[in-house]
Structures are given as C-alpha cells and as structure tokens.
Design a protein around this motif. Structure first.
Motif, PDB file in Angstrom:
ATOM      1  N   ARG A  36      53.866  44.641  46.140  1.00  0.00           N
ATOM      2  CA  ARG A  36      53.741  43.879  47.880  1.00  0.00           C
ATOM      3  C   ARG A  36      54.704  44.331  48.968  1.00  0.00           C
ATOM      4  N   MET A  40      58.516  47.608  47.505  1.00  0.00           N
ATOM      5  CA  MET A  40      58.437  47.437  46.334  1.00  0.00           C
ATOM      6  C   MET A  40      57.576  48.508  45.565  1.00  0.00           C
ATOM      7  N   ARG A  72      65.055  42.671  45.253  1.00  0.00           N
ATOM      8  CA  ARG A  72      63.575  42.359  45.792  1.00  0.00           C
ATOM      9  C   ARG A  72      62.938  42.967  45.368  1.00  0.00           C
ATOM     10  N   VAL A  74      62.216  44.809  42.125  1.00  0.00           N
ATOM     11  CA  VAL A  74      62.740  45.673  40.703  1.00  0.00           C
ATOM     12  C   VAL A  74      63.701  44.078  40.435  1.00  0.00           C
ATOM     13  N   PRO A  75      63.144  43.552  39.054  1.00  0.00           N
ATOM     14  CA  PRO A  75      61.894  43.812  38.189  1.00  0.00           C
ATOM     15  C   PRO A  75      60.850  43.274  38.326  1.00  0.00           C
ATOM     16  N   ASP A  76      60.346  42.692  39.546  1.00  0.00           N
ATOM     17  CA  ASP A  76      58.763  41.463  40.019  1.00  0.00           C
ATOM     18  C   ASP A  76      58.115  43.070  39.940  1.00  0.00           C
ATOM     19  N   ALA A  77      58.362  44.134  40.179  1.00  0.00           N
ATOM     20  CA  ALA A  77      57.456  44.846  40.225  1.00  0.00           C
ATOM     21  C   ALA A  77      56.489  45.361  39.111  1.00  0.00           C
ATOM     22  N   TRP A  78      57.140  45.542  37.577  1.00  0.00           N
ATOM     23  CA  TRP A  78      56.985  45.981  36.437  1.00  0.00           C
ATOM     24  C   TRP A  78      56.115  44.593  36.067  1.00  0.00           C
ATOM     25  N   GLY A  79      55.956  43.067  37.224  1.00  0.00           N
ATOM     26  CA  GLY A  79      54.494  42.162  36.208  1.00  0.00           C
ATOM     27  C   GLY A  79      53.815  42.350  37.249  1.00  0.00           C
ATOM     28  N   TYR A  80      53.777  43.177  38.286  1.00  0.00           N
ATOM     29  CA  TYR A  80      52.352  43.040  38.534  1.00  0.00           C
ATOM     30  C   TYR A  80      51.278  44.824  38.584  1.00  0.00           C
TER      31      TYR A  80
END
Length: 302
Positions: A36, A40, A72, A74-80
């Motif tokens: 996103r 990201m 904002r 990482v680590p959210d990127a690894w969830g996508y």
C-alpha cells in the motif's frame, strides 16, 4: 587504483539501481502484491533480501529514516507479501523497466551481457563483513536474464557502499539527521525534500543543525564552515576507501570497461527524468561522472 574510482563507478551504477525506486514498473509490481503506497513498496523491495525483519532492523540498516516512517510500512508489508514474493516481483519489475528505458536491443545486446558479467564479478568480490544490506543482496541467486543480473549486481555494490558509508558516519559521530543536514549544507541534496521524505520534523532538523554549529561545522545560516567542509570531505573519502575493494579486485582494465558500458545507461536514466528534482540520492549533477562521459579510471576522477 585511486579511491576516486569508487566514486566514479558509484555515479554510474547508482542511476541504474535507482530504477527500483522511481520506475512506474516498480510501483505497479508493488501494488500488484497488495503493498500500500510508495513507502510500503520502497521498504519492502529494498528490505526483502533481509527476510521478514521488523521495523527496528530496517530503521537501523537504512539509517536516515525516522522510525515512524518505517513502522508505517514494516512489518505490515510482510502480511501482504513475503520476502520471496517481493524479490520475485522486483526482478520482474526491473526486467520490464530496463527493457522500456534502455530498449529491447540494448538489454539483449552482447554489451549488456558483458556488463552483467563484470558487475557480478565485482559484486561477488565485495567484502560484506559488517555490511548487512550488502551481504543480504550478495547472497541472492544470480538472475538468468543479463540485464536483471546487471541490476542485481549493481544493487549489491550500491548497498555495500551504503553500509560502508553508515559505518563512516557513525565513526564521525554523525547521526541520521546530522548526516542529512551535512549533505544539504554541502549542496548535494535539497533540505526540505530530505526532511519530509525521511519524515523528520523541523524541530529535529534544527536541533541537528544546532549540534553541527556547536561542533564548528555549520555557520549560522546553515553553510559548511572550513572545519565542516573538512569533515564532509573526510566522510566522503572514507566512504570511497571502504567501497574500493570490488574495483581493486576487478582490476583497472575491467573496471574501466565496466564504467564505459555503464556510461550510456546512466545517461539514459538521467535524461529520462525519472529521478525527482532535489536529488534525494545525492549524486553529483554537473560532473563527467554524473553525466556518463568518458573518465580516466585508475587516477583522480576527472
């Protein structure tokens, strides 16, 4: 070879490497993974060789970004998308971007294959001890397509140089904001661009400038003093020295040949206007090295 060769070669390969940040093919590939927004995609594409690391590791190894900017993404990127998927996507993106920017004839040429082989040899010669991003990229498998192989080799060399630069900055007692303030004071980048893109508020920037003034390195109006100029020169010279091993190992003739092969590619990227105004990567703008003209390797840069 003189350490100036490392700077000359950086001015050539940085532009090719930077396609991964600014080419629309990279943005599309990131979006197709579900990542996103620009940042990201940036953090995921650059950090993927490290594996699914937390924000703290990315903040440390990238050095100049505010922790909130990293957190904002990482680590959210690894969830996508996991790192393996991200690495595959960035290879596809570089294939598409280089084919469009340089042309199918160029990416399929014997010269491209030669450049890829030389760059790969230099990248594998890089000493990655203490250089996390350089080591992570060096450990990746060799891409099958010569132009993508070239990009990956240049990326290893770029991150190897960046890791060494951070070590020199730490040795000079320059934290992330101080380092950027020095770069801007030297006229290498735009202050507002770096401050906003790296997400540092004005108070932190002014505090860094005040600290540099206290050290006698900045004038009241934000320019380098003679002592500041000497410190900046020392940082850049140390960075070049730390980045010299791949080129001394490759040797002057092969290094000169690779520089010649990279010159038209660097010039094409510069002329494409893909890189934003304000020079966020701090490349020289009005020198033979930056413009991709012929330079003499093995002695002081032209």
């Amino acid at each position: 070879m003189d350490d100036g060769v490392a700077r000359t070669m950086w001015a050539r390969f940085e532009l090719v490497h930077d396609l991964v940040y600014f080419a629309p093919e990279a943005h599309l590939a990131a979006a197709e993974l579900g990542l996103r927004g620009f940042w990201m995609g940036y953090f995921a594409f650059r950090a993927a060789p490290l594996g699914p690391v937390p924000a703290s590791v990315v903040t440390s190894s990238f050095y100049v970004f505010h922790p909130d900017r990293v957190a904002r993404a990482v680590p959210d990127a690894w969830g996508y998308a996991g790192p393996a998927d991200v690495l595959a996507a960035r290879e596809r993106a570089m294939d598409a971007a280089m084919t469009r920017v340089f042309g199918a004839d160029t990416v399929g040429s014997a010269e491209m294959a030669e450049a890829a082989d030389l760059a790969w040899e230099a990248a594998q010669a890089a000493d990655t001890t203490g250089r996390v991003l350089g080591a992570a990229n060096q450990a990746l498998p060799r891409p099958a397509q010569p132009h993508v192989k070239l990009w990956q080799a240049l990326t290893t060399l770029r991150e190897h140089r960046g890791d060494g630069h951070i070590a020199v900055l730490v040795g000079h007692g320059l934290g992330p904001v101080e380092a950027m303030a020095m770069k801007c004071a030297a006229g290498e980048s735009d202050e507002e661009l770096l401050r906003q893109t790296r997400k540092w508020d004005l108070a932190a920037w002014r505090a860094a400038q005040a600290g540099l003034s206290d050290r006698g390195w900045l004038t009241d109006d934000g320019r380098l003093t003679p002592a500041g100029t000497a410190a900046h020169t020392s940082v850049e010279a140390g960075t070049d020295t730390a980045a010299a091993v791949p080129w001394t190992t490759l040797g002057p003739d092969a290094t000169s040949r690779l520089g010649d092969l990279l010159a038209p590619l660097a010039r094409t990227v510069r002329e494409s206007r893909l890189l934003p105004d304000g020079n966020p990567v701090g490349l020289p703008e009005a020198t033979p090295e930056a413009d991709g003209e012929a330079v003499t390797l093995g002695g002081p840069p032209a």
